[in-house]
Enzyme design. Sequence first.
Site, short mmCIF file in Angstrom:
data_model
loop_
_atom_site.label_atom_id
_atom_site.label_comp_id
_atom_site.label_asym_id
_atom_site.label_seq_id
_atom_site.Cartn_x
_atom_site.Cartn_y
_atom_site.Cartn_z
CE LYS A 22 -2.39 -12.38 2.19
NZ LYS A 22 -1.11 -12.13 2.88
CE LYS A 77 -3.04 -15.42 9.62
NZ LYS A 77 -3.57 -14.66 10.73
N PRO A 117 3.47 -8.95 2.48
CG PRO A 117 3.08 -7.21 0.98
CD PRO A 117 4.13 -7.79 1.85
#
Length: 324
Positions: A268, A193, A69
């Site tokens: 995040k 990304k 994560p």
Amino acid sequence: MPSLVGFIGIGNMGACMARNLLAAGYRVIVCDRSPKAVAALQQAGALQAETPAQLASTPGLKALVTMLPSSAAVRETYLGPTGIFSLPPRTLRPSLLIDSSTIDPLTSRDLAAAAARTTLHPDVVEGAAGAPSTAPAMLDAPVSGGVGGAAAGTLTFMVGGPAEAVARAQGLLGTMGRATVHCGEAGAGQAAKLCNNLVLGVSMAGVAEGLALGQRLGLDARNLTKIFNGSSARCWSADTYNPVPGVMEGVPASREYTGGFAAALMSKDLGLAQEAAAQCRAALPMTAAAAELYRQLATEAGPAIDFSGVYQHVYGGQAVAANS
Ligand code: NAD
């Protein structure tokens, strides 16, 4: 004997990816801090290791994939006291390390440097085809496509690292995804990304905002979605991952915003994009606004809620009636 592959981090994404490897005939050995996640994969035929180091020293292990994560979890898994690089010299087995987590590009570069300082088990080096390298190759290979893409094996991998290793990884990546794009050296996959998810975070907020306004103006969300998808508002957030409960089957919006891409993970990613932008002095006003919305969503509805929940919890949008 089918290839043995390691998989660390078998949550929403990793479990689907590991299952696709099993379905394609790979032998898979998993490690996760959640016993429930491990038990589910064991039932599907996977083996289990207690720690990343134990997994990485398994004889016959060809490659290792991580799907974790956060940057902190990735650092712990590779660099921590029981991490992959904690092994004594010449005991590491996989000659290919692939981190598919979304993390900051700097951590990916640090890991590639750490991998280059590591030495493989002599059996691996002697058994290697072509010029043997004594160190494993490290790729950052974050994905796009969501849990649906992970389950269907249609992910897109954005890869940073040496071209030779990208070619070697192609069999594995091609089993878990549909497209592999080599973006450059270590960290380049993560940079791509972050840009992709910045667009996703902003576009989902835009679609949710438009659909919620439409509903307040008396429009039916199914109809408005059809209009978006046939015109200039069409995007993944509207046509594949619609945020309105009842408009599409099989998306988190139609299962109470569970089992998708957590608002905490989107927060995040937008934070990582903001950090990267600060380093290269890029302006991200849309990202700043979207980041605030997902922070609000995670605070009000819990960090695990799917990011498309912004439609209901931030904009106050309603589900469509079942018979409308
Ligand atoms: P998740 O929270 O569902 O799964 C993470 C897994 O890692 C969990 O099983 C957890 O127990 C395990 N874990 C955490 N720390 C660990 C550690 N130190 N050692 C071993 N296991 C550990 O997350 P996810 O949705 O599967 O996402 C994983 C990664 O993929 C993230 O980086 C995310 O940003 C990225 N991603 C997710 C999606 C999505 O739609 N969910 C899409 C693209 C990319």
